[in-house]
Write a protein that holds these residues in place. Structure first.
Motif, PDB file in Angstrom:
ATOM      1  N   THR A  99     -12.408-117.189   7.774  1.00  0.00           N
ATOM      2  CA  THR A  99     -10.967-116.983   7.830  1.00  0.00           C
ATOM      3  C   THR A  99     -10.283-116.605   6.610  1.00  0.00           C
ATOM      4  OG1 THR A  99     -10.414-119.349   7.352  1.00  0.00           O
ATOM      5  CG2 THR A  99     -10.875-118.656   9.660  1.00  0.00           C
ATOM      6  N   ASN A 101      -9.620-119.003   3.967  1.00  0.00           N
ATOM      7  CA  ASN A 101      -9.096-120.009   3.759  1.00  0.00           C
ATOM      8  C   ASN A 101      -9.557-120.405   2.490  1.00  0.00           C
ATOM      9  OD1 ASN A 101      -7.406-120.196   5.862  1.00  0.00           O
ATOM     10  ND2 ASN A 101      -8.762-121.616   7.020  1.00  0.00           N
ATOM     11  N   PRO A 106     -11.714-113.143   3.888  1.00  0.00           N
ATOM     12  CA  PRO A 106     -12.787-113.482   4.814  1.00  0.00           C
ATOM     13  C   PRO A 106     -14.030-112.907   4.051  1.00  0.00           C
ATOM     14  CG  PRO A 106     -11.179-112.478   6.392  1.00  0.00           C
ATOM     15  CD  PRO A 106     -10.577-112.576   5.098  1.00  0.00           C
TER      16      PRO A 106
END
Length: 317
Positions: A99, A101, A106
């Motif tokens: 993702t 994060n 990514p």
């Protein structure tokens, strides 16, 4: 730290280092060239008195990520499946950030392979033969339950080459032939972007295959065809034909050649006005022009139309 590239953030570097070892320190960073769809960096790290070299791919093309939000996951899973190939080196997965994060985008972190890309070989025969043998080994991997499957990139029914081709009528004939029923095929685990810029060499032998983000289950002929159209543009039809001959020898009875897949692969290059692939120029190839790409695609098409006329007596056309 030397060689840092501004596109690689402190956040991405920390994520990569922590993924390898909590005490790892970054020694150097180098942007790697050849790909055009993502940011790829080689990173040298040190921990426990040892040095490790890894590759970090960040998916920074926002449109591509919107269309395929599972890109990092797909490459990570492709690397795991590709590692099953016997006699072929592929990067080993170190970590993934599906993702963004952790990394900021990514990303996939993988081991770095020895070797370099060769696009203008001293011995074309050995070069083509090595690519063919490596691909045949990849296609021996069990397709199994791999979740991603092959799909054409372009809609052949809307192909229009009149803006660049000297033989648009022949292109239309090819499109009409493709529009007929698709041949059956044995599902294989395929690279889906197999071409010379994704193959590494060391001491005259293939040392690895990289760039697995498009890995999927599909016909072996797509990998062969994709590489062949690259060779036809980078060099000539004869080199593309040599790749097919070598691959057929290594694959044996497991491969049933059908020019249909060559044409499907070629449409990806003809759907828009052809250009010189930026990855080739980034790797030092010079002297190619847009006009040459158009002429070579036309020449390659004519060779495939000849194959179609001979293939089972033109059973679908």
């Amino acid at each position: 730290m030397n060689g840092r590239h501004p596109a690689l953030s402190d956040r991405a570097l920390r994520w990569a280092a922590d993924a390898l070892h909590p005490e790892a320190e970054v020694l150097s960073v180098q942007q790697l060239h050849g790909g055009i769809s993502s940011l790829v960096h080689g990173i040298e790290l040190s921990f426990g008195g040892a040095r490790r070299h890894v590759v970090l791919r960040q998916f920074d093309n926002e449109e591509w990520v919107r269309e395929q939000p599972d890109l990092a996951l797909r490459e990570a899973e492709s690397l795991l499946r590709a590692s099953q190939a016997e006699g072929v080196q592929t990067p080993r997965l170190v970590a993934r950030d599906a993702t963004g994060n952790g990394c900021g985008r990514p990303a996939v972190l993988m081991t770095m392979l020895e070797g370099s890309v060769v696009l203008e070989p001293a011995d074309t025969g050995c070069w083509v033969d090595g690519m063919a043998e490596a691909l045949a080994r990849v296609h021996k991997i069990e397709a199994g339950d791999f979740r991603w499957t092959f799909a054409p990139y372009c809609d052949v029914s809307s192909l229009d080459t009149s803006s660049w081709s000297a033989i648009p009528d022949q292109w239309q004939s090819a499109a009409d032939w493709l529009a007929q029923s698709r041949p059956s095929f044995t599902p294989r685990f395929i690279h889906r972007d197999y071409h010379p810029a994704n193959i590494l060499w060391d001491n005259g032998a293939v040392s690895g295959i990289v760039d697995w983000v498009n890995g999927c289950v599909g016909p072996a002929g797509i990998d062969v065809g994709h590489c062949r159209v690259n060779l036809a543009q980078l060099h000539d039809v004869e080199t593309a034909d040599a790749l097919l001959s070598s691959y057929r020898r290594y694959a044996g009875a497991s491969f049933d050649y059908d020019p249909y897949w060559d044409l499907v692969a070629m449409i990806d290059f003809a759907y828009w006005p052809p250009e010189v692939y930026a990855g080739w120029t980034a790797l030092g190839v010079s002297g190619l022009t847009r006009e040459m790409m158009c002429e070579r695609l036309d020449r390659y098409l004519l060779s495939l139309l000849d194959r179609i006329s001979l293939h089972d007596g033109g059973r679908r056309g």
